[in-house]
Design a protein around this motif. Sequence first.
Motif, PDB file in Angstrom:
ATOM      1  N   LYS A   1      -1.237   1.153   7.144  1.00 51.86           N
ATOM      2  CA  LYS A   1      -1.297   1.560   5.745  1.00 51.86           C
ATOM      3  C   LYS A   1      -1.143   3.083   5.665  1.00 51.86           C
ATOM      4  O   LYS A   1      -2.032   3.820   6.098  1.00 51.86           O
ATOM      5  CB  LYS A   1      -2.621   1.137   5.117  1.00 51.86           C
ATOM      6  CG  LYS A   1      -2.787  -0.362   4.979  1.00 51.86           C
ATOM      7  CD  LYS A   1      -4.138  -0.680   4.354  1.00 51.86           C
ATOM      8  CE  LYS A   1      -4.345  -2.175   4.233  1.00 51.86           C
ATOM      9  NZ  LYS A   1      -5.690  -2.498   3.694  1.00 51.86           N
TER      10      LYS A   1
ATOM     11  N   GLY B   1      -6.371   6.556  -3.035  1.00 51.95           N
ATOM     12  CA  GLY B   1      -5.970   5.664  -1.955  1.00 51.95           C
ATOM     13  C   GLY B   1      -6.094   6.294  -0.578  1.00 51.95           C
ATOM     14  O   GLY B   1      -6.057   5.586   0.440  1.00 51.95           O
TER      15      GLY B   1
ATOM     16  N   ASP C   1      -4.722   4.197   6.619  1.00 51.67           N
ATOM     17  CA  ASP C   1      -4.848   4.386   8.066  1.00 51.67           C
ATOM     18  C   ASP C   1      -4.280   5.742   8.448  1.00 51.67           C
ATOM     19  O   ASP C   1      -4.799   6.415   9.336  1.00 51.67           O
ATOM     20  CB  ASP C   1      -4.088   3.292   8.824  1.00 51.67           C
ATOM     21  CG  ASP C   1      -4.646   1.900   8.561  1.00 51.67           C
ATOM     22  OD1 ASP C   1      -5.875   1.750   8.560  1.00 51.67           O
ATOM     23  OD2 ASP C   1      -3.844   0.980   8.344  1.00 51.67           O
TER      24      ASP C   1
ATOM     25  N   PHE D   1       0.840  -1.204   0.000  1.00 51.41           N
ATOM     26  CA  PHE D   1       0.000   0.000   0.000  1.00 51.41           C
ATOM     27  C   PHE D   1       0.874   1.253   0.000  1.00 51.41           C
ATOM     28  O   PHE D   1       0.628   2.191  -0.767  1.00 51.41           O
ATOM     29  CB  PHE D   1      -0.909  -0.013   1.233  1.00 51.41           C
ATOM     30  CG  PHE D   1      -1.919   1.101   1.260  1.00 51.41           C
ATOM     31  CD1 PHE D   1      -3.199   0.910   0.756  1.00 51.41           C
ATOM     32  CD2 PHE D   1      -1.613   2.340   1.796  1.00 51.41           C
ATOM     33  CE1 PHE D   1      -4.139   1.936   0.782  1.00 51.41           C
ATOM     34  CE2 PHE D   1      -2.532   3.370   1.819  1.00 51.41           C
ATOM     35  CZ  PHE D   1      -3.804   3.163   1.311  1.00 51.41           C
TER      36      PHE D   1
ATOM     37  N   ASP E   1      -8.567   7.452   0.986  1.00 55.18           N
ATOM     38  CA  ASP E   1      -9.752   6.993   1.711  1.00 55.18           C
ATOM     39  C   ASP E   1      -9.506   5.658   2.408  1.00 55.18           C
ATOM     40  O   ASP E   1     -10.128   5.346   3.412  1.00 55.18           O
ATOM     41  CB  ASP E   1     -10.929   6.869   0.740  1.00 55.18           C
ATOM     42  CG  ASP E   1     -12.260   6.761   1.458  1.00 55.18           C
ATOM     43  OD1 ASP E   1     -12.466   7.494   2.448  1.00 55.18           O
ATOM     44  OD2 ASP E   1     -13.088   5.927   1.049  1.00 55.18           O
ATOM     45  N   TYR E   2      -8.580   4.861   1.863  1.00 55.99           N
ATOM     46  CA  TYR E   2      -8.312   3.520   2.400  1.00 55.99           C
ATOM     47  C   TYR E   2      -7.107   3.487   3.339  1.00 55.99           C
ATOM     48  O   TYR E   2      -6.808   2.457   3.931  1.00 55.99           O
ATOM     49  CB  TYR E   2      -8.085   2.530   1.246  1.00 55.99           C
ATOM     50  CG  TYR E   2      -9.221   2.512   0.260  1.00 55.99           C
ATOM     51  CD1 TYR E   2     -10.411   1.861   0.556  1.00 55.99           C
ATOM     52  CD2 TYR E   2      -9.122   3.178  -0.956  1.00 55.99           C
ATOM     53  CE1 TYR E   2     -11.466   1.851  -0.343  1.00 55.99           C
ATOM     54  CE2 TYR E   2     -10.177   3.172  -1.862  1.00 55.99           C
ATOM     55  CZ  TYR E   2     -11.345   2.515  -1.551  1.00 55.99           C
ATOM     56  OH  TYR E   2     -12.391   2.509  -2.437  1.00 55.99           O
TER      57      TYR E   2
END
Length: 259
Positions: free
Chosen positions: A156, A127, A132, A115, A129-130
């Motif tokens: 991430k 990316g 951490d 990631f 939004d996904y």
Amino acid sequence: MGETAEFVARAAGSQFNSGRVELRRVPYVGDKQQICDIVEEARGFKAVIAYTIVIPELKEELLRLTETYKIPTVDILGPMVEAVAEVTGTEPKLEAGLLRKLDEQYFRKVEAIEFAVKYDDGKDPRGLDYADVVLVGVSRTSKTPVSMYLAHKRIKAANIPLVPEVAAPEELFDITSKKIFGLTISPQLLNEIRQERLKTLGLTANADYANLERILKELDYAERIMKRIGCPIIDVTNKAVEETASTILELYYKGERYV
């Protein structure tokens, strides 16, 4: 551990040509009722029960029932655990699923590293939004190495460079500020770092990239973006990557976990 017993049972079965050996695998055995059900099923066949149960009360229940019904059993894991305990002089944890937990942690780390590479340096704002954790800052504030360090902690992390001439992606303002961390640095140190960077690339140190006036402009722009977001701002001046990452992790775990 069901895979372990299955593998050993298949290896043993391959040694016999006189008949077909059928396998019935029962993973994640967690209570005595399951033990009873397994033994009851085995009673209807010429069965051998191979097991990797380590929880004492479940193992005792299995042995009690199989002895009652004269069903042969093979403890696949027990002898090895006992041998290691004897050699090391320590007691085993006797907890189920520890290897599975280690495997899950390993794959989460690999996923986090992949990631970090995929969403490094603002490659794909979708990316965010996904992620951490999202790191923002000007060039050479250790965004990439900190992202990779966090990935090894199974976090991430994506990072976005802040450049006055390039508008920050809208996605940066759509996600929660609680997972965004701004990285800043003293202008003088950044000037030195960028000059050295230019030298390694075989370029003149007088380039605009390492110009102090330009650096001040970039840092001012980045600070305005960070304040607009409302995220914590971490000064990485003379900080090791590990120190910066530790500060981020501390703030991350104190805050809410994000989806």
